[in-house]
Structure formats: C-alpha cells, structure tokens
Motif scaffolding. Structure first.
Motif, PDB file in Angstrom:
ATOM      1  N   LYS A   1      28.219  -6.029  50.789  1.00  0.00           N
ATOM      2  CA  LYS A   1      29.010  -6.873  51.687  1.00  0.00           C
ATOM      3  C   LYS A   1      30.484  -6.481  51.669  1.00  0.00           C
ATOM      4  O   LYS A   1      31.355  -7.298  51.941  1.00  0.00           O
ATOM      5  CB  LYS A   1      28.867  -8.343  51.286  1.00  0.00           C
ATOM      6  CG  LYS A   1      27.440  -8.872  51.322  1.00  0.00           C
ATOM      7  CD  LYS A   1      26.898  -8.918  52.735  1.00  0.00           C
ATOM      8  CE  LYS A   1      25.486  -9.500  52.764  1.00  0.00           C
ATOM      9  NZ  LYS A   1      24.946  -9.556  54.143  1.00  0.00           N
TER      10      LYS A   1
ATOM     11  N   PHE B   1      33.870  -5.360  52.858  1.00  0.00           N
ATOM     12  CA  PHE B   1      34.580  -5.411  54.130  1.00  0.00           C
ATOM     13  C   PHE B   1      35.635  -4.316  54.209  1.00  0.00           C
ATOM     14  O   PHE B   1      35.967  -3.826  55.283  1.00  0.00           O
ATOM     15  CB  PHE B   1      35.223  -6.802  54.265  1.00  0.00           C
ATOM     16  CG  PHE B   1      36.127  -6.958  55.430  1.00  0.00           C
ATOM     17  CD1 PHE B   1      35.636  -6.941  56.731  1.00  0.00           C
ATOM     18  CD2 PHE B   1      37.492  -7.134  55.259  1.00  0.00           C
ATOM     19  CE1 PHE B   1      36.481  -7.094  57.819  1.00  0.00           C
ATOM     20  CE2 PHE B   1      38.341  -7.289  56.337  1.00  0.00           C
ATOM     21  CZ  PHE B   1      37.831  -7.273  57.621  1.00  0.00           C
TER      22      PHE B   1
ATOM     23  N   GLY C   1      37.689 -11.245  47.075  1.00  0.00           N
ATOM     24  CA  GLY C   1      37.112 -11.933  48.219  1.00  0.00           C
ATOM     25  C   GLY C   1      38.078 -11.868  49.377  1.00  0.00           C
ATOM     26  O   GLY C   1      39.302 -11.797  49.192  1.00  0.00           O
ATOM     27  N   ASN C   2      37.562 -11.887  50.595  1.00  0.00           N
ATOM     28  CA  ASN C   2      38.407 -11.731  51.772  1.00  0.00           C
ATOM     29  C   ASN C   2      39.503 -12.800  51.840  1.00  0.00           C
ATOM     30  O   ASN C   2      40.650 -12.509  52.182  1.00  0.00           O
ATOM     31  CB  ASN C   2      37.541 -11.778  53.028  1.00  0.00           C
ATOM     32  CG  ASN C   2      38.331 -11.490  54.283  1.00  0.00           C
ATOM     33  OD1 ASN C   2      39.068 -10.517  54.355  1.00  0.00           O
ATOM     34  ND2 ASN C   2      38.201 -12.352  55.276  1.00  0.00           N
ATOM     35  N   GLY C   3      39.154 -14.052  51.480  1.00  0.00           N
ATOM     36  CA  GLY C   3      40.138 -15.124  51.503  1.00  0.00           C
ATOM     37  C   GLY C   3      41.212 -14.945  50.445  1.00  0.00           C
ATOM     38  O   GLY C   3      42.393 -15.240  50.682  1.00  0.00           O
TER      39      GLY C   3
ATOM     40  N   ASN D   1      43.611 -12.245  51.663  1.00  0.00           N
ATOM     41  CA  ASN D   1      44.544 -12.752  52.673  1.00  0.00           C
ATOM     42  C   ASN D   1      45.632 -13.609  52.043  1.00  0.00           C
ATOM     43  O   ASN D   1      46.799 -13.545  52.444  1.00  0.00           O
ATOM     44  CB  ASN D   1      43.780 -13.551  53.727  1.00  0.00           C
ATOM     45  CG  ASN D   1      42.872 -12.686  54.573  1.00  0.00           C
ATOM     46  OD1 ASN D   1      43.115 -11.481  54.716  1.00  0.00           O
ATOM     47  ND2 ASN D   1      41.828 -13.271  55.136  1.00  0.00           N
TER      48      ASN D   1
ATOM     49  N   THR E   1      37.426  -5.123  49.153  1.00  0.00           N
ATOM     50  CA  THR E   1      37.300  -6.530  49.553  1.00  0.00           C
ATOM     51  C   THR E   1      35.892  -6.783  50.057  1.00  0.00           C
ATOM     52  O   THR E   1      35.353  -5.994  50.843  1.00  0.00           O
ATOM     53  CB  THR E   1      38.306  -6.857  50.679  1.00  0.00           C
ATOM     54  OG1 THR E   1      39.618  -6.544  50.231  1.00  0.00           O
ATOM     55  CG2 THR E   1      38.244  -8.329  51.044  1.00  0.00           C
TER      56      THR E   1
ATOM     57  N   MET F   1      33.207  -9.660  51.928  1.00  0.00           N
ATOM     58  CA  MET F   1      33.198 -10.814  52.814  1.00  0.00           C
ATOM     59  C   MET F   1      31.766 -11.322  52.927  1.00  0.00           C
ATOM     60  O   MET F   1      30.902 -10.631  53.467  1.00  0.00           O
ATOM     61  CB  MET F   1      33.754 -10.481  54.197  1.00  0.00           C
ATOM     62  CG  MET F   1      33.872 -11.700  55.110  1.00  0.00           C
ATOM     63  SD  MET F   1      34.829 -11.374  56.634  1.00  0.00           S
ATOM     64  CE  MET F   1      33.754 -10.196  57.445  1.00  0.00           C
TER      65      MET F   1
ATOM     66  N   GLN G   1      30.895 -15.377  52.580  1.00  0.00           N
ATOM     67  CA  GLN G   1      30.982 -16.712  53.162  1.00  0.00           C
ATOM     68  C   GLN G   1      32.292 -17.336  52.690  1.00  0.00           C
ATOM     69  O   GLN G   1      32.748 -17.055  51.581  1.00  0.00           O
ATOM     70  CB  GLN G   1      29.766 -17.544  52.727  1.00  0.00           C
ATOM     71  CG  GLN G   1      29.341 -18.632  53.699  1.00  0.00           C
ATOM     72  CD  GLN G   1      30.119 -19.914  53.508  1.00  0.00           C
ATOM     73  OE1 GLN G   1      30.695 -20.111  52.450  1.00  0.00           O
ATOM     74  NE2 GLN G   1      30.131 -20.756  54.512  1.00  0.00           N
ATOM     75  N   ALA G   2      32.893 -18.184  53.528  1.00  0.00           N
ATOM     76  CA  ALA G   2      34.274 -18.617  53.299  1.00  0.00           C
ATOM     77  C   ALA G   2      34.508 -19.201  51.914  1.00  0.00           C
ATOM     78  O   ALA G   2      35.470 -18.835  51.229  1.00  0.00           O
ATOM     79  CB  ALA G   2      34.680 -19.630  54.376  1.00  0.00           C
TER      80      ALA G   2
ATOM     81  N   ASP H   1      34.403 -16.281  49.519  1.00  0.00           N
ATOM     82  CA  ASP H   1      35.501 -15.326  49.750  1.00  0.00           C
ATOM     83  C   ASP H   1      36.851 -15.894  49.327  1.00  0.00           C
ATOM     84  O   ASP H   1      37.738 -15.149  48.915  1.00  0.00           O
ATOM     85  CB  ASP H   1      35.557 -14.935  51.226  1.00  0.00           C
ATOM     86  CG  ASP H   1      34.268 -14.296  51.712  1.00  0.00           C
ATOM     87  OD1 ASP H   1      33.503 -13.817  50.858  1.00  0.00           O
ATOM     88  OD2 ASP H   1      34.034 -14.283  52.928  1.00  0.00           O
ATOM     89  N   ASN H   2      37.023 -17.204  49.449  1.00  0.00           N
ATOM     90  CA  ASN H   2      38.306 -17.835  49.123  1.00  0.00           C
ATOM     91  C   ASN H   2      38.466 -18.143  47.637  1.00  0.00           C
ATOM     92  O   ASN H   2      39.531 -18.616  47.225  1.00  0.00           O
ATOM     93  CB  ASN H   2      38.476 -19.142  49.907  1.00  0.00           C
ATOM     94  CG  ASN H   2      38.530 -18.922  51.396  1.00  0.00           C
ATOM     95  OD1 ASN H   2      38.852 -17.830  51.856  1.00  0.00           O
ATOM     96  ND2 ASN H   2      38.215 -19.946  52.167  1.00  0.00           N
TER      97      ASN H   2
END
Length: 407
Positions: free
Chosen positions: A128, A130, A147-149, A152, A195, A197, A199-200, A203-204
């Motif tokens: 997974k 990203f 994680g993507n969150g 960011n 990173t 990605m 699920q929110a 990821d956060n």
C-alpha cells in the motif's frame, strides 16, 4: 388447486377496473422495494468488503498483546511452539510506543511501530505504498515509513526529504523533569523512506521503523516486545487457532482475531446494515396495505364464486387458501421482477460504473457492489412473510362468507 384459482382470478377481467389498478400498484410497489432491498444491501456488502480489505492490510489474522501494561515476554520456547503450529504461516514481532516526531518547528504525535523482517509476510502495508519504498533500515541507520496523514502533518515528502526528522520517546521508568523535560525522553534522528496509504484513521496515526531501533529506544530486554502479529494459512480458522494459542500463552496475554481488533467498526457496520433492512421492511409493510385493499375488493367481486364453491363442498380452509395464494402470487411476481431488475442493475454497476462516488478522495470512484446469496434468502422470506400477513385478513373475510345463492 388453490394456486390455479388464484392465477385465474389474477388474469380474469374484473367488473371494476380499480381492482386491476390496485393489484398492479401493489405489485409494482413490491417490485421497487425488492429492487431497493437487493441494491442497497449489495452496496453495503461492497463497502463492507472494501473496508475489511483495507483494514486487513494493516491488522493481521491474530495479534498477541499484553492483557495489562504495554509489554509482553515471549521466550524462545513459546516462539518455537508458535512456529510449530501448522496453521501459522508467518509471525512478526514488534515494539510500539507513542512518539513525538519533530520536523523543524512542526511537532506530530504518532504511534511508532518497530517491526522485524517478517512484517512484509504478515501485513499488506508494503503493498500500500503511496510514495517511496517500504524500508525500515537497521538499528544504526533506521528509516521511517510514514502514514499519509502523518506525512501531511509533518509537511514533508518522504521520498525527497533531505533533512532527518527527530524522534522523541519517553524513557522507560523515567520521571518527568519539569526543569528540562527533554531529559525524560530518548531522542534520535531518523530519515524517511516512504509513505503508505490505507485508511484515514490508520494513515493519520502510524509510522513504521525497524524493531532493533525501537527496542534500543524503549530500552527493552531480549525477550520483551509490545506484540506479535500472526498470518494464518486459512484466516477462517482464526478462532480455532486462537484457542490453541491460549493454551500456550495463558491469560496474561490478550489474543485477538482480526475482527476483535476492530470490533467497534464491524459492529457499527452490522448495525447500519440491519437498520437499513428494518427501514426497507417498514416500506414493504406500507406497500402491503395496497395489497390488502386490492384483495378486499377482489373478495367483494367474487362473492358469488365463493358461495358457489361452498355450495359445491369447498370448506372455509380452501377458500382462505385461494385468496392467500392470490396475495402470494401478487407478491411473488413483484419480488421476482424486482430481483431480476436488481441483478441487471448490479451487473451494470460493476461493469459500467453507472453511479460514481462524489468527491474523488476515496480509493475507488464508484459505488462497490457485492451480491450475497444469504441476502436473497432473507429478502424472499421477508417478502413472503409480509405477503402472507397482508393476505390473511381479506382471505379470512372470504372464508367466512355465508352461502346465499339467492339474493
């Protein structure tokens, strides 16, 4: 015989056209609600399957964690017994702790998870990615997968970040020094590698590095870990394997299946599906009132036929069965048409993606659909039950008609 009478009554021309209109209205209503039943439940199944597949990438078939506290002790003998279980495909050991990630002046609190080299065999996180690569480094040169969150929030691009982040972990057994709080923390620089990605809420929250680095930062002993995650040859046998592992590890360990690790999520999804089923059933009951009206008018229309049948020896039970069959016939035709239309629609949704998902921020761009045979059985039983219940009152009225051939 009763269905033969019911079919003839269904096809026969009525003296009052309103009876035909009401009968067709009731069939169309049942057809639409059956169509909605199948489509809505299939969409719920599609989303449920999608969410489960996403969470399955991060949460493994079985997780062993401490029943109390944050750490467990796994001896070589216990790990050998774990390896010898024929259902265990792979297992991964890990150390996990809340951490403060610092990028210049940006501070982010995340769950830092140290994993060993087997992690890629038990979880789907490496699949997974990203951005960048799933590389966790080693004890001396650790790297971080965000994680993507989390990425960011830190304001970095993991595969292009030149300057390392700083990791702070609370020292084991240390007390907070109010004069210089940083003395209570273990700190280290760490570079980012990629990173993921999924699920929110995953990821956060999470970042991943290697186990040796985390054990050093947390000051853990050789046999001390935060958890062990296990992948099985057959995920359907998780409950059976859980019982076997319970006999090895005892009550001081929490052993959870994939669904127990996310019980609240799956409970909410199940409740939503049953709530939707309840609402559609209420709509079906409302639609059944048109059937009651149509059958009542049909009973009034066929009074002479009923009296003739009784004069020929038909008892009340046969008369009641005829009009019950009429109601089941109306519901059956409506439900059958609704099922056919729903199957065509679901196929078209999968094939041509007729209804898109708005927003463009989800992993897929259309409503997922998954048809389950048990949904068909449930819907047919529900429609049949409501049809019999709606037909019982007018059929009972027909059965109690007195024999009055002369008027």
């Amino acid at each position: 015989m009763n269905f033969l009478f019911a079919w003839r009554y269904f096809k026969a021309k009525k003296s009052t056209n309103a009876i035909n209109v009401i009968a067709w209205v009731s069939m169309i209503a049942i057809m639409c609600i059956t169509f909605a039943f199948i489509v809505v439940l299939s969409v719920f199944n599609g989303f449920e399957g999608l969410v489960k597949s996403l969470y399955s990438s991060f949460y493994t078939d079985i997780r062993i964690s401490p029943a109390k506290g944050k750490l467990i002790t796994l001896t070589k003998e216990q790990l050998q017994q774990l390896r010898s279980n024929p259902q265990v495909r792979h297992y991964s050991l890990m150390a996990e702790e809340k951490t403060l990630l610092l990028n210049d002046d940006i501070q982010v609190i995340a769950d830092l998870k140290g994993v060993d080299s087997n992690y890629k065999f038990v979880a789907g996180v490496p699949e997974k990615m990203f951005r960048g690569s799933f590389l966790t480094g080693n004890e001396e040169y650790p790297t971080l997968v965000l994680g993507n969150g989390v990425e960011n929030a830190l304001g970095v691009e993991s595969d292009k970040n030149v300057f390392p982040l700083t990791v702070y972990l609370f020292k084991r057994g240390a007390t907070v020094n109010t004069t210089n709080p940083y003395e209570s923390f273990a700190a280290s620089n760490i570079n980012t590698a990629g990173t993921f990605m999924i699920q929110a809420d995953i990821d956060n929250k999470f970042a991943i590095t290697n186990l040796a680095f985390m054990k050093r930062m947390m000051n853990l002993g050789p046999d001390e870990y935060s958890a062990a995650e296990i992948a099985l040859l057959d995920g359907e046998k998780a409950d059976e394997v859980k019982k076997q592992l319970r006999s090895i590890f005892g009550e001081q360990y929490r052993i959870e299946t994939k669904y127990e690790q996310n019980q609240s999520l799956y409970s909410v999804m199940t409740m939503e599906k049953w709530a939707t089923y309840g609402i559609l059933t209420l709509m079906l009951i409302v639609a059944a009132f048109t059937m009651i009206g149509g059958l009542t008018m049909l009973v009034l229309e066929k009074q002479k036929d009923i009296q003739a049948l009784k004069a020929m020896g038909a008892d009340n039970r046969l008369v009641q069965k005829i009009f019950l069959s009429e109601g089941i016939l109306l519901a059956g035709i409506g439900a059958g048409a609704g099922i056919v239309l729903a199957l065509i629609f679901c196929w078209a949704q999968v094939r041509f993606k007729l209804i898109p998902l708005e927003g463009g921020t989800f992993l897929i761009d259309y409503y997922p659909v998954k048809i389950l045979p048990q949904d068909f059985v449930l819907i047919l039983i529900t429609v049949l039950f409501v049809a019999i219940l709606a037909s019982w009152f007018p059929s009972r009225k027909a059965a109690l008609q007195p024999i009055e051939l002369k008027t």
